[in-house]
Write an enzyme that holds these catalytic residues in place. Structure first.
Site, short mmCIF file in Angstrom:
data_model
loop_
_atom_site.label_atom_id
_atom_site.label_comp_id
_atom_site.label_asym_id
_atom_site.label_seq_id
_atom_site.Cartn_x
_atom_site.Cartn_y
_atom_site.Cartn_z
N ALA A 117 0.63 3.51 -1.08
CA ALA A 117 2.06 3.88 -0.94
C ALA A 117 2.60 4.47 -2.26
O ALA A 117 2.17 4.07 -3.33
CB ALA A 117 2.87 2.63 -0.58
N PRO A 118 3.50 5.46 -2.17
CA PRO A 118 4.17 5.97 -0.96
C PRO A 118 3.40 7.04 -0.19
O PRO A 118 3.91 7.54 0.81
CB PRO A 118 5.47 6.56 -1.52
CG PRO A 118 5.12 6.97 -2.92
CD PRO A 118 4.10 5.98 -3.41
N GLY A 119 2.19 7.39 -0.65
CA GLY A 119 1.36 8.26 0.18
C GLY A 119 1.17 9.67 -0.33
O GLY A 119 0.63 10.52 0.38
N GLY A 120 1.59 9.95 -1.56
CA GLY A 120 1.42 11.31 -2.10
C GLY A 120 -0.04 11.71 -2.12
O GLY A 120 -0.41 12.81 -1.66
N LYS A 121 -0.88 10.83 -2.62
CA LYS A 121 -2.30 11.20 -2.73
C LYS A 121 -3.00 11.04 -1.39
O LYS A 121 -3.86 11.85 -1.03
CB LYS A 121 -2.97 10.39 -3.84
CG LYS A 121 -2.32 10.68 -5.19
CD LYS A 121 -2.97 10.00 -6.35
CE LYS A 121 -2.12 10.19 -7.60
NZ LYS A 121 -0.83 9.46 -7.57
N ASP A 179 -5.66 4.51 -7.07
CA ASP A 179 -4.54 4.92 -7.93
C ASP A 179 -3.78 3.61 -8.20
O ASP A 179 -2.86 3.26 -7.48
CB ASP A 179 -3.70 5.94 -7.15
CG ASP A 179 -2.48 6.43 -7.91
OD1 ASP A 179 -2.45 6.28 -9.14
OD2 ASP A 179 -1.55 6.94 -7.26
N CYS A 208 -1.20 6.20 -13.82
CA CYS A 208 -0.22 7.08 -14.47
C CYS A 208 0.18 6.40 -15.78
O CYS A 208 1.33 6.03 -16.00
CB CYS A 208 0.97 7.33 -13.57
SG CYS A 208 1.68 5.83 -12.90
#
Ligand code: SAM
Length: 344
Positions: free
Chosen positions: A149-153, A216, A269
């Site tokens: 979550a939130p699901g960008g990757k 991630d 990150c």
């Protein structure tokens, strides 16, 4: 043998001793906890470059649009539509689907017609689009996103897989699973199974099922200071070590979820070696036969290598194959990225 967490806790005195009057002054002038700046000096080698890093962290990275070919008719049309609203889009060198956005549009980027239609995902910076490209996922793959979550990757992976194969998207937080589901829905992802569970439990549920795994990991966000300046003061040294310990558990689970010889991409990150190289070093001890491999080159990305040593603590030569991205040299958020191969 002492764990890296124990070794890092033992380094605190050394870190504190490295807070010279110059470091303290620099930290105060930019509003940081001094221990953070002392570590940046160890990382980058000199106060001059640290000042450049801190200056780059004073502003956010450019918002970044990733064109989603599961919904958008073409990226050209998306660019045309957003430029029609007053934005300027510049393609990044490493992907023909990723654009950094400038200018002021008449509608905010999270509320345009095209956003609601799922033509694009809005990333907080361009760096977030790099890890999915390094995993090499394609149609007919079985891919695990272990912290989704939130699901960008996850949605980028689904797009690269052309909605074929299987993407298992794992997320522990109930609230964030809701956001993940709605993003995947908006973006037209149909090959994903969303599981609300702890990634640590994946090996016992799925076995070594996944030829490709993305982790991630949750982190202190020491690479996102430009987006959230509170991170200059929020994290204590002990918080950082606790974050390291959680990341080790997650990376060990990710490696144990991968098929023999499968690819595991670990990313955070954060520019903290405690959350980067030290996590990989500890996980390699727990998963014999796992190894770090070179990530494929991407056009226009010239990453800094990982650090092989930190305040006198050796990680290993493999760390040179990991990637570091910095706002002052790469124009992205701060990221650590490392590609590993699971044991046979
Ligand atoms: N990959 C996401 C993306 O690109 O949109 C961002 C992931 S974020 C850095 C880390 C996520 O891991 C958070 O949503 C957090 O709730 C989740 N998380 C934390 N602990 C976890 C665990 N033990 N198992 C699975 N997910 C976890």
């Amino acid at each position: 043998m002492r764990t890296y967490a124990e070794v890092l806790r033992g380094l605190w005195t050394r870190v504190k001793e490295s807070i010279t009057p110059e470091v303290k002054e620099l930290a105060e002038s930019f509003g940081y906890r001094p221990y953070m700046v002392a570590r940046y000096v160890e990382l980058l080698g000199g106060l001059g470059e640290v000042r450049e890093l801190l200056e780059a962290f004073q502003s956010p990275p450019p918002p970044t649009v990733r064109c989603n070919l599961l919904r958008a008719p073409s990226c050209g049309l998306l660019v045309e539509r957003l430029e029609g609203l007053g934005y300027s889009l510049e393609r990044v060198p490493w992907s023909d689907r990723v654009f950094v956005v400038g200018g002021r549009g008449s509608v905010s980027l999270g509320a345009t017609h095209e956003f609601l239609l799922g033509w694009y995902y809005l990333h907080r910076g361009p760096g977030a689009t790099i890890p999915p490209l390094l995993l090499g996922a394609g149609p007919s793959d079985r891919v695990l996103d272990a912290a989704a979550a939130p699901g960008g990757k996850a949605s980028f992976l689904a797009d690269l897989m052309r909605n074929e194969g299987v993407l298992v998207a794992v997320e522990v937080s109930r609230a964030r699973v809701g956001v993940l589901r709605s993003n995947l829905e908006r973006l037209g992802v149909r090959n994903a199974v969303v599981e609300r569970m702890r990634a640590e439990a994946v090996p016992s549920v799925f076995g070594r099922f996944f030829p490709r795994v993305l982790l991630d990991a949750p982190c202190t966000g020491e690479g996102l200071i430009g987006i959230d300046p509170l991170r200059k003061v929020r994290t204590s040294y002990e918080d950082l070590i606790r974050s390291h310990e959680r990341q080790v558990r997650l990376l060990v689970a990710a490696l144990n979820s991968a098929s023999p010889g499968g690819a595991v991409l670990y990313t955070v990150c954060s520019i903290a070696p405690e959350e980067g190289e030290a996590v990989v070093a500890e996980a390699l001890r727990w998963v014999p036969g796992a190894r770090v491999v070179r990530a494929p080159r991407l056009p226009g990305v010239d990453p800094a290598p990982g650090v092989t040593e930190w305040f006198g603590v050796e990680f290993g030569d493999w760390a040179r194959h990991c990637w570091r991205l910095y706002p002052h040299t790469h124009g992205t958020e701060g990221f650590f990225i490392c590609l590993l191969e699971a044991p046979q």
